[in-house]
Design an enzyme around this catalytic site. Structure first.
Site, PDB file in Angstrom:
ATOM      1  N   HIS A 100       0.888  -1.264  -0.100  1.00 43.61           N
ATOM      2  CA  HIS A 100      -0.044   0.016   0.003  1.00 43.61           C
ATOM      3  C   HIS A 100       1.053   1.280   0.067  1.00 43.61           C
ATOM      4  O   HIS A 100       1.985   1.224   0.479  1.00 43.61           O
ATOM      5  CB  HIS A 100      -0.836  -0.058   1.385  1.00 43.61           C
ATOM      6  N   ARG A 149      -6.195   0.738   3.943  1.00 40.37           N
ATOM      7  CA  ARG A 149      -4.728   1.030   3.085  1.00 40.37           C
ATOM      8  C   ARG A 149      -4.403   0.320   1.775  1.00 40.37           C
ATOM      9  O   ARG A 149      -4.029   0.897   0.702  1.00 40.37           O
ATOM     10  CB  ARG A 149      -3.611   1.281   4.051  1.00 40.37           C
ATOM     11  N   GLU A 203      -1.649  -6.899   7.532  1.00 40.21           N
ATOM     12  CA  GLU A 203      -0.289  -6.867   8.069  1.00 40.21           C
ATOM     13  C   GLU A 203       0.040  -7.548   9.188  1.00 40.21           C
ATOM     14  O   GLU A 203      -1.047  -7.912   9.872  1.00 40.21           O
ATOM     15  CB  GLU A 203       0.009  -5.256   8.277  1.00 40.21           C
ATOM     16  N   HIS A 273       0.894  -5.636   2.569  1.00 40.45           N
ATOM     17  CA  HIS A 273       1.577  -4.934   3.400  1.00 40.45           C
ATOM     18  C   HIS A 273       2.998  -5.473   3.391  1.00 40.45           C
ATOM     19  O   HIS A 273       3.285  -6.343   2.922  1.00 40.45           O
ATOM     20  CB  HIS A 273       0.926  -5.004   4.920  1.00 40.45           C
TER      21      HIS A 273
HETATM   22  O1  LIG Z   1       4.119  -0.812  11.425  1.00 40.95           O
HETATM   23  C1  LIG Z   1       3.895  -1.563  10.634  1.00 40.95           C
HETATM   24  O2  LIG Z   1       2.787  -2.010  10.510  1.00 40.95           O
HETATM   25  C2  LIG Z   1       4.974  -1.951   9.697  1.00 40.95           C
HETATM   26  C3  LIG Z   1       4.799  -1.520   8.270  1.00 40.95           C
HETATM   27  O3  LIG Z   1       4.674  -0.185   8.275  1.00 40.95           O
HETATM   28  O4  LIG Z   1       6.150  -1.486  10.030  1.00 40.95           O
HETATM   29  P1  LIG Z   1       7.734  -2.055  10.046  1.00 40.95           P
HETATM   30  O5  LIG Z   1       8.340  -1.711   8.648  1.00 40.95           O
HETATM   31  O6  LIG Z   1       8.249  -1.821  11.116  1.00 40.95           O
HETATM   32  O7  LIG Z   1       7.368  -3.637   9.604  1.00 40.95           O
END
Ligand SMILES: O=C(O)[C@@H](CO)OP(=O)(O)O
Length: 345
Positions: A100, A149, A203, A273
């Protein structure tokens, strides 16, 4: 690199996008010309003007370009001694993955995980830009996570698609939702792209880090600890999912629901994600748990894979909608490009 016979003119190759801005022409024999372009090689039968052209120049390099190509030498030729025009059933398919665009919590540098945060204005623009890059690639089915998102990204990207099919979110959560969203025209259905939303593509759940500032968390727990939580394969953040746990649902969903579509020749786009896509890419590219640590995905950058004989061939990110080389990957893509051009011009 193996050469292939192509039954057509140089112009035909150019109009199908196999020959772009730079190509190496080399005479081989009286009536044939070997052409090397974008990592592909074609032997062309020559007639009249074209033979004259090649004789005159013999060995020549056509105007070089600034456009980058994502073709690698792994694939020798898309044509396989078959005329581009002759339709042939094939189970080759395209798979597009998009993380996203920037979300409001990406912008604030907060751990987001399964919190359902929308895109920023920049994220909206990234999604539109991603859509432009893939606007010429056929899409038969779209999968997104259950989070807004990813859904915004998929929909905004599709506003740019040349084919102008309408993405329609399927509602199969109850019999009523299913029957209330039925379409009663087959023709209208043909002009739609089904959009399947699945929580399994969400995610990774970030546990007690959700909503915390990444920099402040690093200051408190140490950079190394936070890096371990964010990027290691099997260490979960407090009460959250490790990448391994995220893969258990995301990759299982990919194998059960998406892979059969690809095997049936459907072109699929997945909008998801950073971490759910990292786990899927780990599976597609057969990365080890060590290798996946350094895999980072930028927001709003589409990545293309070609699925061929149950193998996933990574093609990188199409640089622009006019990226001709993308269509040299498979016969189906070449035919699609040709049809699209015919429809639009
Ligand atoms: O905050 C989150 O959900 C993820 C993606 O933005 O972060 P990270 O890159 O730290 O895995």
């Amino acid at each position: 690199m193996a050469a292939t016979a192509f039954n057509g003119s140089i112009g035909a190759l150019q109009s199908r996008g196999y020959v772009g801005n730079s190509a190496l022409y080399q005479e081989c024999g009286n009536s044939s010309l070997r052409l090397t372009s974008k990592g592909f090689q074609f032997d062309l039968g020559l007639s009249g003007k074209e033979r004259h052209f090649s004789r005159k120049r013999g060995f020549c390099l056509i105007q070089a370009s600034s456009s980058q190509t994502t073709v690698s030498n792994q694939v020798s030729t898309p044509l396989n001694n078959t005329k581009v025009d002759s339709p042939k059933k094939s189970s080759e398919a395209a798979l597009i993955l998009i993380r996203h665009g920037e979300s409001l919590w990406n912008e604030k540098n907060l751990f987001t995980g399964c919190v359902d945060v929308p895109l920023t204005k920049k994220g909206v623009e990234e999604a539109v830009e991603a859509g432009k890059r893939i606007s010429n690639i056929p899409v038969d089915m779209i999968y997104t996570s259950a989070l807004i998102r990813a859904q915004m990204t998929a929909m905004l990207a599709m506003t740019q698609h040349r084919r102008k099919k309408v993405p329609i979110v399927l509602h199969n959560e109850s019999e009523q939702a299913k029957s209330w969203s039925r379409v009663f025209s087959e023709e209208t259905e043909r002009q739609c792209i089904p959009v399947v939303t699945a929580w399994q593509l969400n995610e990774r759940m970030y546990g007690e880090l959700q909503g915390l500032n990444k920099q402040e968390t690093a200051d408190k727990y140490g950079k190394e600890q936070v890096h371990e939580w964010r990027r290691s394969y099997d260490i979960p953040p407090p009460n959250g999912e490790s990448l391994e746990m995220c893969a258990e649902r995301a990759v299982a969903y990919f194998k059960q629901q998406i892979e059969p579509q690809l095997q049936a020749g459907k072109n699929v786009m997945i909008a998801a994600h950073g971490n759910s896509l990292r786990s899927i890419i780990m599976y597609l590219d057969k990365l080890t748990s060590q290798e996946v640590i350094s895999l980072e995905l930028a927001t709003g950058i589409p990545m293309l894979y070609i699925v061929k004989e149950e193998k996933y061939i990574r093609r990188g990110s199409p640089a622009a909608p006019s990226e001709a080389s993308v269509y040299a990957y498979t016969k189906n893509l070449a035919r699609y490009r040709q049809k699209l051009d015919e429809m639009i011009h």
